[in-house]
Every structure is written in C-alpha cells, then in structure tokens.
Design an enzyme around this catalytic site. Sequence first.
Site, PDB file in Angstrom:
ATOM      1  N   TYR A 142       0.826  -1.201   0.000  1.00  0.00           N
ATOM      2  CA  TYR A 142       0.000   0.000   0.000  1.00  0.00           C
ATOM      3  C   TYR A 142       0.867   1.260   0.000  1.00  0.00           C
ATOM      4  O   TYR A 142       0.470   2.290  -0.531  1.00  0.00           O
ATOM      5  CB  TYR A 142      -0.923   0.029   1.224  1.00  0.00           C
ATOM      6  CG  TYR A 142      -2.250  -0.657   1.003  1.00  0.00           C
ATOM      7  CD1 TYR A 142      -2.298  -2.006   0.691  1.00  0.00           C
ATOM      8  CD2 TYR A 142      -3.445   0.037   1.102  1.00  0.00           C
ATOM      9  CE1 TYR A 142      -3.505  -2.639   0.485  1.00  0.00           C
ATOM     10  CE2 TYR A 142      -4.660  -0.592   0.903  1.00  0.00           C
ATOM     11  CZ  TYR A 142      -4.684  -1.928   0.592  1.00  0.00           C
ATOM     12  OH  TYR A 142      -5.884  -2.550   0.388  1.00  0.00           O
ATOM     13  N   LYS A 193       3.279 -15.298   1.873  1.00  0.00           N
ATOM     14  CA  LYS A 193       3.646 -16.104   0.696  1.00  0.00           C
ATOM     15  C   LYS A 193       5.168 -16.227   0.662  1.00  0.00           C
ATOM     16  O   LYS A 193       5.841 -15.670  -0.211  1.00  0.00           O
ATOM     17  CB  LYS A 193       3.126 -15.436  -0.579  1.00  0.00           C
ATOM     18  CG  LYS A 193       1.647 -15.647  -0.842  1.00  0.00           C
ATOM     19  CD  LYS A 193       1.307 -17.036  -1.376  1.00  0.00           C
ATOM     20  CE  LYS A 193       1.781 -17.221  -2.816  1.00  0.00           C
ATOM     21  NZ  LYS A 193       1.491 -18.599  -3.303  1.00  0.00           N
ATOM     22  N   ASP A 226      -2.530 -18.145   0.176  1.00  0.00           N
ATOM     23  CA  ASP A 226      -3.539 -18.720  -0.728  1.00  0.00           C
ATOM     24  C   ASP A 226      -4.225 -19.917  -0.070  1.00  0.00           C
ATOM     25  O   ASP A 226      -5.450 -20.034  -0.068  1.00  0.00           O
ATOM     26  CB  ASP A 226      -2.928 -19.095  -2.088  1.00  0.00           C
ATOM     27  CG  ASP A 226      -1.714 -20.006  -1.987  1.00  0.00           C
ATOM     28  OD1 ASP A 226      -1.147 -20.132  -0.877  1.00  0.00           O
ATOM     29  OD2 ASP A 226      -1.328 -20.602  -3.011  1.00  0.00           O
ATOM     30  N   ASP A 250      -6.449  -7.150   3.496  1.00  0.00           N
ATOM     31  CA  ASP A 250      -7.559  -6.488   2.812  1.00  0.00           C
ATOM     32  C   ASP A 250      -8.467  -7.538   2.180  1.00  0.00           C
ATOM     33  O   ASP A 250      -9.687  -7.516   2.341  1.00  0.00           O
ATOM     34  CB  ASP A 250      -6.996  -5.538   1.743  1.00  0.00           C
ATOM     35  CG  ASP A 250      -8.094  -4.782   1.012  1.00  0.00           C
ATOM     36  OD1 ASP A 250      -9.045  -4.325   1.678  1.00  0.00           O
ATOM     37  OD2 ASP A 250      -8.003  -4.670  -0.226  1.00  0.00           O
ATOM     38  N   ASP A 254     -12.381  -9.240   3.608  1.00  0.00           N
ATOM     39  CA  ASP A 254     -13.626  -9.212   2.835  1.00  0.00           C
ATOM     40  C   ASP A 254     -14.228 -10.615   2.732  1.00  0.00           C
ATOM     41  O   ASP A 254     -15.441 -10.794   2.801  1.00  0.00           O
ATOM     42  CB  ASP A 254     -13.389  -8.655   1.419  1.00  0.00           C
ATOM     43  CG  ASP A 254     -13.634  -7.153   1.338  1.00  0.00           C
ATOM     44  OD1 ASP A 254     -13.469  -6.465   2.370  1.00  0.00           O
ATOM     45  OD2 ASP A 254     -13.992  -6.658   0.245  1.00  0.00           O
TER      46      ASP A 254
END
Length: 365
Positions: A142, A193, A226, A250, A254
């Site tokens: 970000y 990751k 993932d 983020d 959601d």
Amino acid sequence: MPPFKLLLLPGDGIGPEVMAEVRRLIAHLEQKKLAAFAFEEGLVGGCAYDAHGMAITEETMQKAHAADAVIFGAVGGPKWDKVPYDVRPEAGLLRLRKELGLFANLRPAVCYPALADASSLKRELVDGLDIMILRELTGGVYFGEPKTITDLGNGQKRAIDTQVYDTYEIERISRVAFELAKKRRNKVTSMEKRNVMKTGVLWHEVIEAVHAREFPEVTLEHMLADAGGMQLVRNPKQFDVIVTDNLFGDMLSDVAAMMTGSLGMLPSASLGEVDAKTKKRKALYEPVHGSAPDIAGQGKANPIAMLASFGMALRYSFNMGPVADALDAAIARVLARGLRTADIATVGGKAVSTEEMGKAVVGEM
Ligand code: IPM
Ligand code: MG
C-alpha cells in the site's frame, strides 16, 4: 472526567447515513450518563475533494491527531472515478492511517447465530464463528516506494508497486496478534507467501522469533496466504487470530465478512502504538464495508458494522468494555428478534431501514 474527544468523519455514500446512527448511540450513552463525548466533524474522501480539491485537509488531519478516536464512515464512489490519483477519495483514508501510525487493524468476524443462514457458507460452518483478522495497515504494498507508472516510450507503460516490510513492523504487529490471542483462544495463524515473496520469508522469520522469545505459551501456526484463503472458506472455525500483511489482510477480511452474513456486519479498529508517557494510542474506527454508492441516500444501509465499530472504540479507546458488551448483546437480540436490513434479509422477507435498525439497537440497550 473530561469528555472523550471524537472526530466524526462520515465521508461519502452511505457513510453519513450510518454515522447518524452512531450519533443516536452517543446521545443515548450521554443521556444515561455512561460517558461524555466532545465531538467535531470533518470532511474526508469525495466530499472533501468537492469542497477543497483534496481528499482530506490539513485542518482535518490536525483534528484527527488531537482526537482520542476518529470515527470514520466510508469514502469513494463513481462520481470521483476520474479525479487525479493523488486526491482520489481513498487517499484521505490512507493518509489518516499512515500519519496517525495506525499499524494494527483489527477486523473481528463474528457470526451471530440469527444470521448464520444469511452467510454464503453453510450454517454449520459459520454458526458461532468468532475470529479476529489482524491486518498490518501502514506498510507493505500500500505504501512501498517506488509506486509509479512509467511510459517506456515504445508504446508500453510499466507499473510498479513495491511490497516492503522492515523487522520492526513485523515485530509490532505480531506482538498485537499474540496479545489478542492470549485474551481469546490462544492461537495465532500467520499468513504470507514465503514461497514466492521475500517479504513473506522475513515475515515468517520475525514472527517465529517473537513467538519463541516473548510468547512461547501461545500456539503459532503458519499458512501460505492462498491456502489460508482456502481454509478460511473450508473450515473457518479452526482459526482464532489470523495475522497477515496489508494486502492479504484487505482480501481475507472481505472474505471473512461474508461468513458473518454481510459486509454490513463487519466493524474494525485501527490502532497505533501505545504512547509511553500518556498511555494513550491513536485510533480510528470504521466499518469494513465501503461507501456502497448503489444504495446511498436510500436509507437501506445496514448500520450494524458502523455501530459495532463505535463499540470497538468504547472497548479499545475508552476502556468501556462492559458497555461495548452491552452493545454487542443488543445487536444480537435485535437480530434474534428477526429485524433485518436489506443486505441480511431473507428472500421475500421484510427489510427495515437504516434508522429503524439503529433505533432498535439503541432501544435494546
Ligand atoms: C478497506 C478498504 C480500503 C483498503 C480502501 C477503501 C482504500 O478496502 O479498508 O478494506 O484497501 O484498505
Ligand atoms: Mg478492503
């Protein structure tokens, strides 16, 4: 006791509508003499751009610095799709996060039993779900530099975002994760990751070190982000606290929101470091849902995420845990009574307005 200083930033879209219900709650708490608040208001996002040509003004930033807590609605909408990148609505929110140093973003995903059927997952997977997604909020892709689009001069452009994390950033977010877990079910799952990203390698290494050194009594597990996303929809109740970087956080929050029935249910708290002298920390509270321009101004929005975000302010900024508990219980009872805004209503079921829902929750308190 001096009143708590609030800065209310309703923002765009449904922001002002759901913020009106926070004002109702504040009035109730004051009337019951449970707390006294002094509040100011300001513009952020598209409305600030319309008024001042920028997503947040210096003056509003000063007020945010001076406040005990910033209560934030939502920003953005198609009206501002074409404004320059630096002054787009979201820039106001990102500036608040960065300049107030709000590195720890707590996104609790709680599925009230009455809402288990509103989730896109099967009831048995989500009924009673209570997990905490802890998202790093001031670093990573970000904010990393360079962040550019360059014209290569051959008809091609090149876009660069930079994912960057320093040791101290990972240390402080992992400490928050372990501290949270100690008050919950004592388990932290870290997601990164490290099979592809250097930041993931360092993230893993630093969390392991903090765990071994400072929190050996907490259970720590690691998942590639993932696979973590897959596990989150396969068996969400296996998690307690999930700690992850800004971008993965983020996305994963959601996803988690849908387990609670609706994005309209998820509150969040963004916290800074505790000041050694004043023992205070900067804080901003916002619902995870966005500005929902498609339903803005229609009185349809679900105010629960906004109200519960204010509940987190009571808990984390004002040391009013019992009142926050009472608010959560009031929300649960209103839902159990069958009250639903459109986002959580069953097909063909009656939906109440933002105001009716807000009144019902405050009434239950
Ligand atoms: C969130 C939002 C923001 C983010 C946007 C509005 C900039 O999606 O808080 O999850 O990406 O962090
Ligand atoms: Mg988001």
